[in-house]
Enzyme design. Structure first.
Site, PDB file in Angstrom:
ATOM      1  N   GLU A 129      12.477  -4.358  -5.364  1.00  0.00           N
ATOM      2  CA  GLU A 129      11.414  -4.679  -5.723  1.00  0.00           C
ATOM      3  C   GLU A 129      12.165  -4.577  -7.582  1.00  0.00           C
ATOM      4  O   GLU A 129      12.002  -5.233  -8.505  1.00  0.00           O
ATOM      5  CB  GLU A 129      10.150  -3.883  -5.876  1.00  0.00           C
ATOM      6  CG  GLU A 129       9.038  -4.103  -6.701  1.00  0.00           C
ATOM      7  CD  GLU A 129       8.072  -3.081  -6.430  1.00  0.00           C
ATOM      8  OE1 GLU A 129       8.116  -2.569  -5.347  1.00  0.00           O
ATOM      9  OE2 GLU A 129       7.019  -3.259  -6.647  1.00  0.00           O
ATOM     10  N   GLY A 181       0.588  -0.973   0.137  1.00  0.00           N
ATOM     11  CA  GLY A 181      -0.247  -0.417  -0.288  1.00  0.00           C
ATOM     12  C   GLY A 181       0.723   1.317  -0.383  1.00  0.00           C
ATOM     13  O   GLY A 181       1.155   1.518   1.291  1.00  0.00           O
TER      14      GLY A 181
HETATM   15  C1  FAD Z   1       1.673  -3.208 -12.678  1.00  0.00           C
HETATM   16  C2  FAD Z   1       1.766  -2.443 -11.936  1.00  0.00           C
HETATM   17  C3  FAD Z   1       1.979  -2.742 -10.305  1.00  0.00           C
HETATM   18  C4  FAD Z   1       1.475  -2.176  -9.347  1.00  0.00           C
HETATM   19  N1  FAD Z   1       1.776  -2.924  -8.354  1.00  0.00           N
HETATM   20  C5  FAD Z   1       1.852  -1.759  -7.337  1.00  0.00           C
HETATM   21  C6  FAD Z   1       1.248  -2.102  -5.802  1.00  0.00           C
HETATM   22  O1  FAD Z   1       1.098  -3.381  -6.068  1.00  0.00           O
HETATM   23  N2  FAD Z   1       1.594  -1.156  -4.722  1.00  0.00           N
HETATM   24  C7  FAD Z   1       1.431   0.372  -4.834  1.00  0.00           C
HETATM   25  O2  FAD Z   1       1.236   0.857  -4.210  1.00  0.00           O
HETATM   26  N3  FAD Z   1       1.725   0.635  -6.411  1.00  0.00           N
HETATM   27  C8  FAD Z   1       1.426  -0.178  -7.210  1.00  0.00           C
HETATM   28  N4  FAD Z   1       1.593   1.073  -8.593  1.00  0.00           N
HETATM   29  C9  FAD Z   1       1.539   1.881  -8.426  1.00  0.00           C
HETATM   30  C10 FAD Z   1       2.831   2.133  -9.304  1.00  0.00           C
HETATM   31  O3  FAD Z   1       3.826   2.946  -8.245  1.00  0.00           O
HETATM   32  C11 FAD Z   1       2.858   3.536 -10.121  1.00  0.00           C
HETATM   33  O4  FAD Z   1       1.499   3.601 -11.042  1.00  0.00           O
HETATM   34  C12 FAD Z   1       4.116   4.591 -10.504  1.00  0.00           C
HETATM   35  O5  FAD Z   1       4.972   4.727  -8.756  1.00  0.00           O
HETATM   36  C13 FAD Z   1       3.709   5.598 -11.353  1.00  0.00           C
HETATM   37  O6  FAD Z   1       2.730   6.303 -10.697  1.00  0.00           O
HETATM   38  P1  FAD Z   1       1.766   6.848 -11.544  1.00  0.00           P
HETATM   39  O7  FAD Z   1       0.729   5.581 -11.787  1.00  0.00           O
HETATM   40  O8  FAD Z   1       0.949   8.052  -9.887  1.00  0.00           O
HETATM   41  O9  FAD Z   1       1.782   8.469 -12.457  1.00  0.00           O
HETATM   42  P2  FAD Z   1       2.004   9.256 -12.370  1.00  0.00           P
HETATM   43  O10 FAD Z   1       3.038  10.117 -11.064  1.00  0.00           O
HETATM   44  O11 FAD Z   1       1.651  10.829 -12.228  1.00  0.00           O
HETATM   45  O12 FAD Z   1       3.105   9.441 -13.216  1.00  0.00           O
HETATM   46  C14 FAD Z   1       2.333   9.830 -14.841  1.00  0.00           C
HETATM   47  C15 FAD Z   1       3.724   9.522 -15.950  1.00  0.00           C
HETATM   48  O13 FAD Z   1       4.429  10.878 -15.803  1.00  0.00           O
HETATM   49  C16 FAD Z   1       6.040  10.650 -15.719  1.00  0.00           C
HETATM   50  N5  FAD Z   1       6.207  11.608 -14.054  1.00  0.00           N
HETATM   51  C17 FAD Z   1       5.714  11.798 -13.693  1.00  0.00           C
HETATM   52  N6  FAD Z   1       7.068  12.906 -12.085  1.00  0.00           N
HETATM   53  C18 FAD Z   1       7.655  12.632 -13.117  1.00  0.00           C
HETATM   54  C19 FAD Z   1       9.222  13.569 -13.174  1.00  0.00           C
HETATM   55  N7  FAD Z   1       9.486  14.202 -11.735  1.00  0.00           N
HETATM   56  N8  FAD Z   1       9.882  13.403 -14.406  1.00  0.00           N
HETATM   57  C20 FAD Z   1      10.268  12.819 -15.197  1.00  0.00           C
HETATM   58  N9  FAD Z   1       8.560  12.273 -15.519  1.00  0.00           N
HETATM   59  C21 FAD Z   1       7.454  12.346 -14.230  1.00  0.00           C
HETATM   60  C22 FAD Z   1       5.735   9.265 -15.285  1.00  0.00           C
HETATM   61  O14 FAD Z   1       7.174   9.124 -15.679  1.00  0.00           O
HETATM   62  C23 FAD Z   1       4.464   9.001 -15.812  1.00  0.00           C
HETATM   63  O15 FAD Z   1       5.067   8.581 -17.169  1.00  0.00           O
HETATM   64  C24 FAD Z   1       1.627  -0.622  -9.811  1.00  0.00           C
HETATM   65  C25 FAD Z   1       1.829  -0.303 -11.026  1.00  0.00           C
HETATM   66  C26 FAD Z   1       2.037  -1.083 -12.365  1.00  0.00           C
HETATM   67  C27 FAD Z   1       1.579  -0.769 -13.326  1.00  0.00           C
END
Ligand code: FAD
Length: 400
Positions: A246, A130
């Site tokens: 991870e 989480g």
């Molecule tokens: C298969 C899968 C399993 C997952 N499992 C889990 C889980 O079990 N538990 C959990 O807590 N989370 C989980 N996640 C979530 C994952 O950690 C997040 O999706 C990831 O950290 C990106 O965050 P976001 O989706 O909010 O995207 P955002 O943070 O909104 O990013 C959107 C886009 O903007 C870009 N971006 C954002 N900030 C910057 C920056 N500073 N510089 C350049 N580019 C930037 C990102 O690279 C991305 O392309 C999972 C995701 C996937 C795909």
């Protein structure tokens, strides 16, 4: 009675161990589970298998017996894996436990380790992560789920998202805010029993009908203070460690997101593209790109192996995790894209008799490979880590 007392003394010679493992598997592995579709569909049977392996100490065979393992050497583990493969069986422990087990070993108190590692190894408690929230993904330290101090326990309120495997887990390790006056320094890492009142899990249904993710809602969830892992307000350090493990795991594990089924790119190209009169792949341009991809894969494999050597400092270990994560996702994505190009419309299937299981697996590998460069921190965010922590580049390069 502890697990150490329930385990029978194990055979000492390699042949003896192989015989013991083989006999036990023959007797205990439910043959229906050879079929991955049955593993997915029959939760009770899968659980039975997990508990059987867990109580044998073979889910985490490398761990000490006092933490639920079997004290196996590398050679013993090789024998176990060979015997599992021989019979079509598998180790039922998932990636989430394998990764979190390392964090628990690193940061748990002796009491936490004895309880949680053992339950995890025995297959009795499954974990989910989480971390992400609707307003905190890449900027994870911006999380707002709150843990209020209520004497001998905390009261948790907030929401998590993208919780992989949330619906099949028993406990969730969460990042929560224990101090609102500082960003990174106000976060704690806490272990939450998902059966606690106020903990709600909702599936997120994806376009293909599956639900690998959940949203989790925490409303006045009471969590004992002893469930903090690491220091209060020191959760960022624990989270970074967890993410490093991870990232390496995601990059290096087989059978995860983006892995192609079947015999590999060369065989696929020979079958779908054919050979010229010299016995070479008929399409010279494709031949060159497949060769380049295979060289990259080999370089990645050798580099990964080197990073597992002892003596790597914690700073380098963190950097290596981000580098491997990006290199590993690129390798898999390039491989899947080449497979798609080689197979043409045969790799565009979703279901139906016109497609073999391997054909369908290629389409799914292409799609799921995209998740690899997002999960555990996106590609761009890993590049930020590499540029700042490894290369020492400044935050702002250009000024208006
Ligand atoms: C298969 C899968 C399993 C997952 N499992 C889990 C889980 O079990 N538990 C959990 O807590 N989370 C989980 N996640 C979530 C994952 O950690 C997040 O999706 C990831 O950290 C990106 O965050 P976001 O989706 O909010 O995207 P955002 O943070 O909104 O990013 C959107 C886009 O903007 C870009 N971006 C954002 N900030 C910057 C920056 N500073 N510089 C350049 N580019 C930037 C990102 O690279 C991305 O392309 C999972 C995701 C996937 C795909």
């Amino acid at each position: 009675m502890t697990q150490a007392e329930t385990l029978e003394p194990r055979a000492t010679s390699a042949d003896g161990l192989r015989g013991e493992i083989r006999a036990w598997l023959e007797e205990n592995f439910p043959r229906e589970l050879v079929d991955p579709a049955v593993r997915e569909a029959d939760a009770d049977l899968s659980r039975k298998w997990r508990l059987a392996m867990g109580h044998k100490g073979w889910c985490f065979p490398q761990w000490p017996v006092e933490y639920g393992g079997a004290d196996f050497s590398r050679d013993d583990i090789k024998v176990l894996n060979e015997e599992l493969t021989r019979i079509g069986a598998y180790n039922p422990v998932g990636t989430r436990e394998q990764v979190f087990g390392e964090t628990m070993k690193q940061y748990g108190t002796e009491e936490q380790k004895r309880y949680h590692l053992t339950k995890m190894a025995q297959g009795e408690i499954r974990w989910c992560q989480g971390f992400s929230e609707p307003g905190a993904g890449s900027d994870l330290a911006g999380l707002s789920t709150k843990a209020e101090d209520a004497g001998d326990h905390y009261i948790l309120n907030g929401q998590k998202i993208w919780t992989s495997g949330g619906m099949e887990s028993d406990w969730c390790f969460c990042l929560v805010r224990t101090d609102t006056s500082q960003k990174h320094g106000g976060i704690s890492f806490i272990l939450v029993d998902m059966a606690s009142p106020g903990f709600e899990v909702r599936r997120i249904k994806l376009i293909d009908g599956t639900s690998p993710f959940c949203e989790t809602f925490l409303t006045d969830v009471k969590v004992p203070k002893e469930n903090i892992l690491g220091e209060v307000n020191g959760g960022w350090e624990v989270a970074r460690y967890q993410l490093q493990v991870e990232r390496k795991f995601v990059a290096m594990s087989k059978g995860s997101h983006g892995d192609l089924p079947g015999p590999g790119l060369v065989a696929l190209a020979q079958e779908h593209v054919g050979l010229d009169d010299d016995g070479k792949l008929a399409d010279a341009d494709l031949r060159g790109r497949i060769a380049a991809a295979l060289m990259e894969e080999q370089a990645f494999r050798l580099t990964s192996r080197r990073t597992a050597e002892p003596g790597i400092s914690p700073q380098v270990r963190g950097a290596v995790a981000s580098i491997l994560k990006n290199a590993g996702s690129t390798v898999k994505q390039v491989r899947a894209e080449l497979a798609l190009e080689i197979m043409g419309q045969q790799a565009m299937g979703w279901s139906g008799d016109a497609f073999s299981e391997d054909d369908l697996g290629v389409a799914r590998a292409f799609l799921s490979g995209k998740a690899m460069s997002i999960a555990a921190g996106s590609y761009e965010v890993q590049n930020n880590i590499i540029s700042k922590r490894v290369l020492g580049l400044p935050d702002t390069v250009y000024k208006a």
